[in-house]
Design an enzyme around this catalytic site. Structure first.
Site, mmCIF file in Angstrom:
data_model
loop_
_atom_site.group_PDB
_atom_site.id
_atom_site.type_symbol
_atom_site.label_atom_id
_atom_site.label_comp_id
_atom_site.label_asym_id
_atom_site.label_seq_id
_atom_site.Cartn_x
_atom_site.Cartn_y
_atom_site.Cartn_z
ATOM 1 N N LYS A 122 0.861 -1.190 0.000
ATOM 2 C CA LYS A 122 0.000 0.000 0.000
ATOM 3 C C LYS A 122 0.892 1.232 0.000
ATOM 4 C CE LYS A 122 -4.491 0.900 0.306
ATOM 5 N NZ LYS A 122 -5.639 0.034 -0.037
ATOM 6 N N ASP A 162 -7.173 4.124 -4.334
ATOM 7 C CA ASP A 162 -7.806 3.984 -3.014
ATOM 8 C C ASP A 162 -8.398 5.371 -2.749
ATOM 9 O OD1 ASP A 162 -7.924 1.990 -0.570
ATOM 10 O OD2 ASP A 162 -7.477 3.925 0.325
HETATM 11 P P1 NDP Z 1 -13.011 7.634 -2.592
HETATM 12 O O1 NDP Z 1 -11.925 8.611 -2.417
HETATM 13 O O2 NDP Z 1 -13.579 7.405 -3.931
HETATM 14 O O3 NDP Z 1 -14.223 7.958 -1.614
HETATM 15 C C1 NDP Z 1 -14.030 8.036 -0.234
HETATM 16 C C2 NDP Z 1 -15.315 8.481 0.410
HETATM 17 O O4 NDP Z 1 -15.222 8.346 1.817
HETATM 18 C C3 NDP Z 1 -15.615 9.935 0.154
HETATM 19 O O5 NDP Z 1 -17.013 10.129 0.160
HETATM 20 C C4 NDP Z 1 -14.971 10.625 1.343
HETATM 21 O O6 NDP Z 1 -15.511 11.884 1.658
HETATM 22 C C5 NDP Z 1 -15.277 9.637 2.442
HETATM 23 N N1 NDP Z 1 -14.216 9.728 3.451
HETATM 24 C C6 NDP Z 1 -12.893 9.527 3.266
HETATM 25 N N2 NDP Z 1 -12.202 9.734 4.398
HETATM 26 C C7 NDP Z 1 -13.101 10.095 5.295
HETATM 27 C C8 NDP Z 1 -13.003 10.441 6.649
HETATM 28 N N3 NDP Z 1 -11.820 10.478 7.304
HETATM 29 N N4 NDP Z 1 -14.163 10.736 7.285
HETATM 30 C C9 NDP Z 1 -15.352 10.698 6.623
HETATM 31 N N5 NDP Z 1 -15.502 10.382 5.337
HETATM 32 C C10 NDP Z 1 -14.401 10.082 4.687
HETATM 33 O O7 NDP Z 1 -12.424 6.263 -1.993
HETATM 34 P P2 NDP Z 1 -12.961 4.766 -2.205
HETATM 35 O O8 NDP Z 1 -14.424 4.741 -2.386
HETATM 36 O O9 NDP Z 1 -12.084 4.147 -3.208
HETATM 37 O O10 NDP Z 1 -12.571 4.121 -0.797
HETATM 38 C C11 NDP Z 1 -13.482 4.008 0.285
HETATM 39 C C12 NDP Z 1 -13.024 2.913 1.219
HETATM 40 O O11 NDP Z 1 -12.975 1.669 0.502
HETATM 41 C C13 NDP Z 1 -11.621 3.083 1.813
HETATM 42 O O12 NDP Z 1 -11.602 2.509 3.107
HETATM 43 C C14 NDP Z 1 -10.751 2.235 0.880
HETATM 44 O O13 NDP Z 1 -9.567 1.826 1.515
HETATM 45 C C15 NDP Z 1 -11.696 1.067 0.627
HETATM 46 N N6 NDP Z 1 -11.429 0.248 -0.546
HETATM 47 C C16 NDP Z 1 -11.328 0.810 -1.792
HETATM 48 C C17 NDP Z 1 -11.113 0.008 -2.889
HETATM 49 C C18 NDP Z 1 -11.068 0.556 -4.280
HETATM 50 O O14 NDP Z 1 -10.957 -0.238 -5.212
HETATM 51 N N7 NDP Z 1 -11.187 1.856 -4.500
HETATM 52 C C19 NDP Z 1 -10.933 -1.436 -2.755
HETATM 53 C C20 NDP Z 1 -11.138 -1.927 -1.415
HETATM 54 C C21 NDP Z 1 -11.367 -1.099 -0.368
HETATM 55 P P3 NDP Z 1 -14.721 13.220 1.254
HETATM 56 O O15 NDP Z 1 -14.962 13.370 -0.222
HETATM 57 O O16 NDP Z 1 -15.325 14.295 2.065
HETATM 58 O O17 NDP Z 1 -13.280 12.979 1.581
HETATM 59 O O1 2IT Z 2 -7.944 -1.752 -0.561
HETATM 60 C C1 2IT Z 2 -7.913 -2.227 -1.717
HETATM 61 O O2 2IT Z 2 -8.049 -3.441 -1.912
HETATM 62 C C2 2IT Z 2 -7.720 -1.311 -2.842
HETATM 63 N N1 2IT Z 2 -7.660 -0.107 -2.628
HETATM 64 C C3 2IT Z 2 -7.595 -1.852 -4.230
HETATM 65 C C4 2IT Z 2 -6.208 -2.344 -4.477
HETATM 66 C C5 2IT Z 2 -5.898 -2.746 -5.894
HETATM 67 O O3 2IT Z 2 -4.720 -3.048 -6.131
HETATM 68 O O4 2IT Z 2 -6.780 -2.774 -6.761
#
Ligand code: NDP
Ligand code: 2IT
Length: 449
Positions: A122, A162
């Site tokens: 990561k 992420d």
């Molecule tokens: P994005 O940046 O697309 O969206 C994140 C969302 O969460 C936004 O709405 C953001 O609001 C909110 N957010 C982030 N940090 C905070 C915080 N500290 N407090 C409150 N709200 C918060 O990210 P993803 O959708 O990609 O990721 C969301 C979660 O999913 C994370 O935990 C990530 O690690 C996990 N994840 C993502 C994957 C992927 O493929 N993208 C795969 C597996 C897990 P704001 O816009 O105000 O910051």
């Molecule tokens: O937390 C996760 O699994 C991710 N942000 C996606 C990682 C990836 O390599 O697609």
């Protein structure tokens, strides 16, 4: 067992989230350690909690006003026992080494569960993309990659998105990598379709989470149809979680960003979701604007001093935390139980505090831990790598079918491991044990390295 936690705490006393992630795994795998004394003599736990390599670097870049800015960049290469390091990049002001170590640690087990050959890593930066222009984001990404490029490669380490890193950032990062390495290769996943990306990768984490929820419900002869669902976040994972929920006949009634949350009692439908996607992905606006557009929706601003999050305090059947770590505290968990929620499926990484997980398990909630439930994203990243090395592109249907199959297999693997080690129905213990066994056996095969 407690020795290992003590070791981690003594070595790095400030890495709270990393301690939390290690503690959960170490407690879960105790029966495996007891049955396999060779793991102990090989110091397998001591090796697992020490990243193979940590890269930390300065990222200096110039903003639109001509001012120089300095951020910190990281890549934690945690474990390569079963494949090249693989995992996302996070750009968020809260990013520090402890948070990235927790994410990299979780990623090792998650990736092992996918059945694909990927190690865990990561990275990211404390850079805040909010409020930055496209050209500022581009200059930052170029500066970030001008150091990272020498540490990654399609057979070494393959980053992806992420929080704060989506298609736009992956494009800028890829452009700079290609220029510096003088090579067009699958070094990042989450690429756009016309230059090596995979269909379904943007959707994969959210869709996968909903497929996992369906599998969990099926064990109780239920489905998502007609279920009221609480979703948090409004980013990549939340959006595609809502999309699949709507498609399956469920009703998402909440979503959020860091400024506040929306409760829409009538439910988010396709047209409303299109509005959210345009708002978040193109206009880069705030969820508050949804309530200005749809009068039936209620917006509640976030209160940093509150002892619970009111988003989790609505009557519902299912909850899909899809924002960030530790967003469900013990009080939130109890509120979910009190309000009739029967399933919690973690789209985010480690969104529930340990006491909250205990509450779910004690109340017989179907609890899908992040490292299993959100593994669909990295799985389709793995499929993107496969397509890149074959120089082929699969159809939407082909990738979606593979994603469904992988989520089905992860679900089954978790249940079987949980059963075998005396915790029937406990997906958390099952995910930790199954991921652990696969990784540590590969480490043992490869000797002391
Ligand atoms: P994005 O940046 O697309 O969206 C994140 C969302 O969460 C936004 O709405 C953001 O609001 C909110 N957010 C982030 N940090 C905070 C915080 N500290 N407090 C409150 N709200 C918060 O990210 P993803 O959708 O990609 O990721 C969301 C979660 O999913 C994370 O935990 C990530 O690690 C996990 N994840 C993502 C994957 C992927 O493929 N993208 C795969 C597996 C897990 P704001 O816009 O105000 O910051
Ligand atoms: O937390 C996760 O699994 C991710 N942000 C996606 C990682 C990836 O390599 O697609």
């Amino acid at each position: 067992m407690t020795d290992i936690l003590q070791l981690v705490k003594t070595k790095d006393p400030n890495e709270r989230e990393f301690h939390q992630a290690v503690m959960e795994v170490v407690v879960s795998i105790k029966p495996v350690m007891d049955r396999n004394p060779e793991y102990r003599s090989a110091k397998i736990l001591e090796r697992l909690v020490e990243p193979e390599r940590v890269i930390m670097f300065r990222v200096a870049w110039m903003d639109d006003q001509g001012q120089v800015n300095v951020n910190r960049g990281f890549r934690v290469e945690m474990n390569s026992a079963i494949g090249p390091y693989k995992g996302g990049l996070r750009f968020h002001p809260s990013v520090n080494l402890g948070i990235l170590k927790f994410l990299a640690f979780e990623q090792v087990f998650k990736n092992a569960l996918t059945t694909l050959p990927m190690g865990g890593g990561k990275g990211g930066s404390d850079f805040d993309p909010k409020g930055k222009s496209d050209t500022e984001v581009m200059r930052f990404c170029q500066a970030f990659m001008s150091e990272l490029f020498r540490h990654i490669g399609p057979n070494t380490d393959v980053p992806a998105g992420d929080i704060g890193v989506g298609a736009r950032e992956i494009g800028f990062l890829f452009g700079m990598y290609k220029k510096l390495a003088n090579e067009f290769t699958g070094v990042l996943t989450g690429k756009s379709l016309n230059w090596g990306g995979s269909l379904i990768r943007p959707e994969a984490t959210g869709y996968g989470s909903v497929y996992f929820a369906s599998e969990m419900l099926a064990t109780r002869n239920q489905s998502l149809e007609g279920k009221t669902c609480l979703v948090s976040g409004a980013g990549n994972v939340a959006q595609y979680t809502m999309e699949k929920l709507i498609e399956m006949g469920a009703k998402p009634v909440t979503f959020s960003d860091s400024s506040g949350y929306i409760y829409d009692e009538k439910g988010v439908d396709r047209a409303k979701l299109d509005f959210i996607m345009e708002l978040k992905n193109i206009k880069r606006g705030r969820v508050k604007e949804y309530a200005e557009k749809y009068s039936e929706a209620v917006y509640t601003p976030a209160d940093p001093n509150a002892d619970h999050n009111p988003l989790w305090d609505h009557k519902a059947d299912c909850a899909f935390p899809s924002a960030t770590q530790n967003e469900i505290n013990a009080k939130d968990a109890q509120n979910l139980v009190n309000n009739g929620v029967q399933l919690v499926c973690e789209g985010a990484n480690m969104p529930t505090v340990p006491e909250g997980i205990d509450i779910f398990i004690d109340n017989n909630i179907l609890y899908g831990p992040g490292k299993a439930a959100n593994a669909g994203g990295v799985s389709v990243s793995g499929l993107e790598m496969t397509q890149n090395s074959m120089r082929m592109s699969w159809t939407r249907q082909e990738v979606d079918d593979r994603l469904k199959l992988i989520m089905h297999s992860i679900h089954k693997t978790c249940l079987e491991a949980a059963e075998q080690y005396g915790h029937p129905g406990n997906y958390m213990v099952g995910a930790n044990i199954a991921g652990f066994i696969k990784v540590v056996n590969a480490m043992l095969d490869q000797g002391v390295v």
